[in-house]
Design an enzyme around this catalytic site. Structure first.
Site, PDB file in Angstrom:
ATOM      1  N   CYS A   5       0.835  -1.195   0.000  1.00  0.00           N
ATOM      2  CA  CYS A   5       0.000   0.000   0.000  1.00  0.00           C
ATOM      3  C   CYS A   5       0.878   1.256   0.000  1.00  0.00           C
ATOM      4  CB  CYS A   5      -0.979  -0.032   1.176  1.00  0.00           C
ATOM      5  SG  CYS A   5      -2.324   1.178   1.044  1.00  0.00           S
ATOM      6  N   GLU A  31      -0.806  -8.653   4.808  1.00  0.00           N
ATOM      7  CA  GLU A  31      -0.577  -8.810   6.250  1.00  0.00           C
ATOM      8  C   GLU A  31      -1.879  -8.835   7.039  1.00  0.00           C
ATOM      9  OE1 GLU A  31      -0.765  -4.302   5.876  1.00  0.00           O
ATOM     10  OE2 GLU A  31      -0.477  -6.079   4.634  1.00  0.00           O
ATOM     11  N   HIS A  76      -3.493  -5.580   1.014  1.00  0.00           N
ATOM     12  CA  HIS A  76      -2.793  -5.843   2.269  1.00  0.00           C
ATOM     13  C   HIS A  76      -2.729  -7.325   2.624  1.00  0.00           C
ATOM     14  CE1 HIS A  76      -2.335  -1.700   3.962  1.00  0.00           C
ATOM     15  NE2 HIS A  76      -3.298  -1.443   3.087  1.00  0.00           N
TER      16      HIS A  76
END
Length: 221
Positions: A83, A194, A192
């Site tokens: 990002c 994560e 994302h």
């Protein structure tokens, strides 16, 4: 693996958690650090570095820590930008293209399917070509753009790593969600991973593969 924190970073804790889930040690790196403290890979996480003033990632690109990151990337160290981290890597010249405001000028926050286009990078070797993964997207400046020559080169060289499985909601050129450097060591993506490492806290565990992929690469080498 080092995880950088800039003023305004929001997802460094999540990135560090993903590193630990993968079985590696997460080493915090501060934006003012002059070295990388011996890490073997670097993650530039998401957020709003320096408040996204001027342009997303434009100030962070000049943070002291980015000098050793750029040098290490030039020597083959794996670097992942997520990002805002993707925006920073583009601003730093480690990846081609640029990120602009979303089509429609609205912030987007939703879970989306991505398609793995290139499973041969340091960060995607644990995936299969054309594998679909479900990860969150949350961005206001996530529209990937580049001139036609650059886009054609990325296509021809297999440097598009991820595409949105449906038309890109942010208007990204050719539905690109992530790209890689020529040597496959530096990868940036807008969604994302994560936030998709455990079904208990995200839409899937599909994003964990990026972190286990690079760990495998480091161990094998």
């Amino acid at each position: 693996m080092g995880v950088i924190t800039f003023p305004g970073t929001l997802d460094d804790v999540d990135a560090a958690r993903a590193v630990r889930y993968a079985g590696a040690e997460a080493v915090p790196l501060w934006h003012a650090d002059a070295d990388l403290h011996g890490v073997q890979a670097v993650i530039v996480p998401g957020g709003f570095s320096y408040g996204d003033y001027l342009r997303a990632g434009a100030i962070a690109r000049f943070a002291p820590v980015m000098t050793p990151v750029i040098d290490a990337a030039g020597q083959g160290m794996p670097v992942l930008g997520i990002c805002n981290g993707f925006q920073i890597l583009c601003e730093a010249g480690l990846l081609p293209g640029a990120m602009t405001r979303n089509a429609g000028l609205r912030f987007i926050c939703r879970d989306l399917w991505l398609r793995v286009e290139n499973p041969d990078t340091a960060w995607t070797s644990g995936y299969q070509a054309n594998q679909r993964i479900l990860v969150p997207l949350k961005t206001g400046e996530g529209r990937y753009v580049a001139d036609q020559r650059t886009l054609d080169e990325l296509e021809g060289d297999g440097r598009i790593v991820f595409r949105y499985d449906a038309p890109a909601p942010n208007g990204s050129s050719r539905d690109i969600a992530g790209v890689t450097s020529a040597n496959g060591r530096v990868v940036g993506l807008m969604p994302h991973p994560e936030h998709a490492i455990d079904p208990a806290t995200g839409p899937s565990a599909d994003g964990l593969g990026l972190f286990t992929s690079v760990l495998t690469q480091l161990v094998d080498n």
